[in-house]
Write an enzyme that holds these catalytic residues in place. Structure first.
Site, mmCIF file in Angstrom:
data_model
loop_
_atom_site.group_PDB
_atom_site.id
_atom_site.type_symbol
_atom_site.label_atom_id
_atom_site.label_comp_id
_atom_site.label_asym_id
_atom_site.label_seq_id
_atom_site.Cartn_x
_atom_site.Cartn_y
_atom_site.Cartn_z
ATOM 1 N N ARG A 19 30.079 28.686 -5.901
ATOM 2 C CA ARG A 19 31.460 29.163 -5.740
ATOM 3 C C ARG A 19 32.398 28.477 -6.729
ATOM 4 O O ARG A 19 32.837 29.060 -7.709
ATOM 5 C CB ARG A 19 31.914 28.913 -4.288
ATOM 6 C CG ARG A 19 33.133 29.754 -3.857
ATOM 7 C CD ARG A 19 34.467 29.318 -4.386
ATOM 8 N NE ARG A 19 34.872 27.964 -3.997
ATOM 9 C CZ ARG A 19 35.969 27.366 -4.464
ATOM 10 N NH1 ARG A 19 36.761 27.984 -5.329
ATOM 11 N NH2 ARG A 19 36.268 26.143 -4.092
ATOM 12 N N ASP A 20 32.653 27.211 -6.544
ATOM 13 C CA ASP A 20 33.624 26.497 -7.378
ATOM 14 C C ASP A 20 33.164 26.448 -8.835
ATOM 15 O O ASP A 20 33.979 26.474 -9.748
ATOM 16 C CB ASP A 20 33.799 25.070 -6.830
ATOM 17 C CG ASP A 20 35.057 24.402 -7.363
ATOM 18 O OD1 ASP A 20 35.977 25.130 -7.779
ATOM 19 O OD2 ASP A 20 35.117 23.168 -7.371
ATOM 20 N N HIS A 211 35.718 14.848 -4.035
ATOM 21 C CA HIS A 211 35.419 15.990 -4.917
ATOM 22 C C HIS A 211 35.936 15.606 -6.309
ATOM 23 O O HIS A 211 37.131 15.687 -6.574
ATOM 24 C CB HIS A 211 36.135 17.239 -4.384
ATOM 25 C CG HIS A 211 35.915 18.483 -5.196
ATOM 26 N ND1 HIS A 211 35.271 19.590 -4.695
ATOM 27 C CD2 HIS A 211 36.252 18.801 -6.471
ATOM 28 C CE1 HIS A 211 35.235 20.536 -5.632
ATOM 29 N NE2 HIS A 211 35.834 20.063 -6.721
ATOM 30 N N HIS A 213 35.971 15.624 -10.563
ATOM 31 C CA HIS A 213 35.685 16.308 -11.821
ATOM 32 C C HIS A 213 35.456 15.243 -12.891
ATOM 33 O O HIS A 213 35.989 14.140 -12.798
ATOM 34 C CB HIS A 213 36.845 17.234 -12.195
ATOM 35 C CG HIS A 213 36.857 18.501 -11.397
ATOM 36 N ND1 HIS A 213 36.905 19.745 -11.962
ATOM 37 C CD2 HIS A 213 36.823 18.707 -10.054
ATOM 38 C CE1 HIS A 213 36.893 20.675 -11.013
ATOM 39 N NE2 HIS A 213 36.847 20.060 -9.839
ATOM 40 N N CYS A 244 37.491 23.223 -16.064
ATOM 41 C CA CYS A 244 38.737 22.838 -15.391
ATOM 42 C C CYS A 244 39.858 23.557 -16.120
ATOM 43 O O CYS A 244 40.187 23.196 -17.245
ATOM 44 C CB CYS A 244 38.907 21.323 -15.448
ATOM 45 S SG CYS A 244 40.403 20.796 -14.643
ATOM 46 N N ASN A 253 33.209 20.119 -12.464
ATOM 47 C CA ASN A 253 32.688 19.291 -11.382
ATOM 48 C C ASN A 253 31.592 18.345 -11.863
ATOM 49 O O ASN A 253 30.837 18.670 -12.765
ATOM 50 C CB ASN A 253 32.080 20.195 -10.304
ATOM 51 C CG ASN A 253 33.100 21.119 -9.688
ATOM 52 O OD1 ASN A 253 33.967 20.694 -8.960
ATOM 53 N ND2 ASN A 253 33.009 22.406 -10.003
#
Length: 306
Positions: A19-20, A211, A213, A244, A253
């Site tokens: 997803r992300d 979470h 990055h 990003c 990520n």
């Protein structure tokens, strides 16, 4: 590294690549490739996979196949398949798709909230009241995600009090888990510990997740810093999927393979098979026609081929 600090013995890794990670890809990724990716990740031993997003296809065309993906994946018992749900329409779609967890989101940065969704933080979170209530009524897990908790592309620094405020609001909505996200990847270890400690004053530390990055190459260091203060849930993306959009040319990520390699070295149990994840990472990188962004994944794959 302080050898006197006891690190968690078990860590939960939430895989967000399907997803992300994929939502930032410009070229369309067909449903069958997403299904294959989720199936590979399920067989690797993840207990939580972010598999879908029920947002308007106008805004995120890459996620238009979410219902198809959720209908066709091989579901493993005990695995939670999560979906991002921005409103009641998204919630209804997630419910129909048999998502085990719905994810709501807000920003810790007032400037980011205004610039992106044209309303204040308080207003944005109030909009999720219906979704939160419905999730509880239907027995679904509810996860809250807080973006820009360590820095914002518009306002720069984000005060600890602002993060704490949003954590409190998410807690009051009934979230089971709350993600503290470094959306633009600017955090460093000491700052990470300060933010996590402050968040833990508002919400049980066992339900907080990191979470991170890897924009500035600090993600693994920040994960280690989080472990030192007792955080035991982390998000990562297979093959480092996901750019990003707010930091030009940045990676996205932190790569799952790199996080698993770190955990293995620390003797922390994840229940996940690194070799299967490496295969999944090579599979999706090959489909996308580029080398994966995971250093550990690429090193292990090269060693095998050697």
């Amino acid at each position: 590294m302080n050898s006197n600090i006891a690190l968690p013995k078990h860590v939960k890794i939430v895989e967000v690549g399907p997803r992300d990670g994929l939502q930032n890809e410009k070229e369309s990724v067909p449903a069958e490739v997403k299904i294959e990716l989720v199936n590979r990740l399920s067989s690797a031993g993840f207990r939580n996979i972010e598999a879908a997003s029920f947002v308007s296809p106008k805004w995120v065309p890459q996620m238009a196949t979410s219902a198809e993906v959720m209908a066709a994946i091989e579901r493993h018992p005990g695995v939670v398949y999560s979906a991002l749900t921005p409103n009641m329409q998204g919630f209804d779609a997630a419910l129909a798709a048999k998502a085990g967890e719905v994810v709501i989101f807000g920003s810790a940065s007032e400037a980011f909230s205004q610039k992106n969704i044209n309303c204040s933080i308080a207003e944005s979170i109030a909009r999720f009241e219906g979704v939160a209530k419905a999730a509880k009524q239907h027995g679904l897990r509810l996860r809250g995600s807080i973006s820009c908790a360590f820095g914002c592309p518009y306002q720069g620094e984000v005060p600890l009090a602002a993060v704490a405020d949003v954590v409190g609001r998410m807690r009051d909505l009934g979230c089971d888990e709350i993600d503290i996200a470094d959306t633009i990847g600017v955090a460093t270890p000491r700052q990470t510990q300060a933010v996590m400690r402050r968040a833990a004053q508002e919400f049980a530390i066992g339900g907080l997740s990191g979470h991170f990055h890897d924009t500035y190459g600090q993600a693994l260091a920040n994960i280690y810093a989080s472990l030192e203060v007792g955080i035991a849930i982390f998000h990562s993306s297979v093959s480092g999927l996901g750019g990003c959009p707010y930091a030009k040319g940045a990676t996205g990520n932190v790569a799952t393979e790199d996080v698993l390699y770190l955990m293995q070295g620390l003797g922390i149990e994840t229940g996940i098979d690194l070799d299967i994840v490496v295969d999944a990472g090579q599979f999706i990188a090959q489909f996308l026609g580029r080398k994966g962004a995971s250093r550990a994944g690429n090193a292990i794959a090269a060693k095998r081929a050697g």
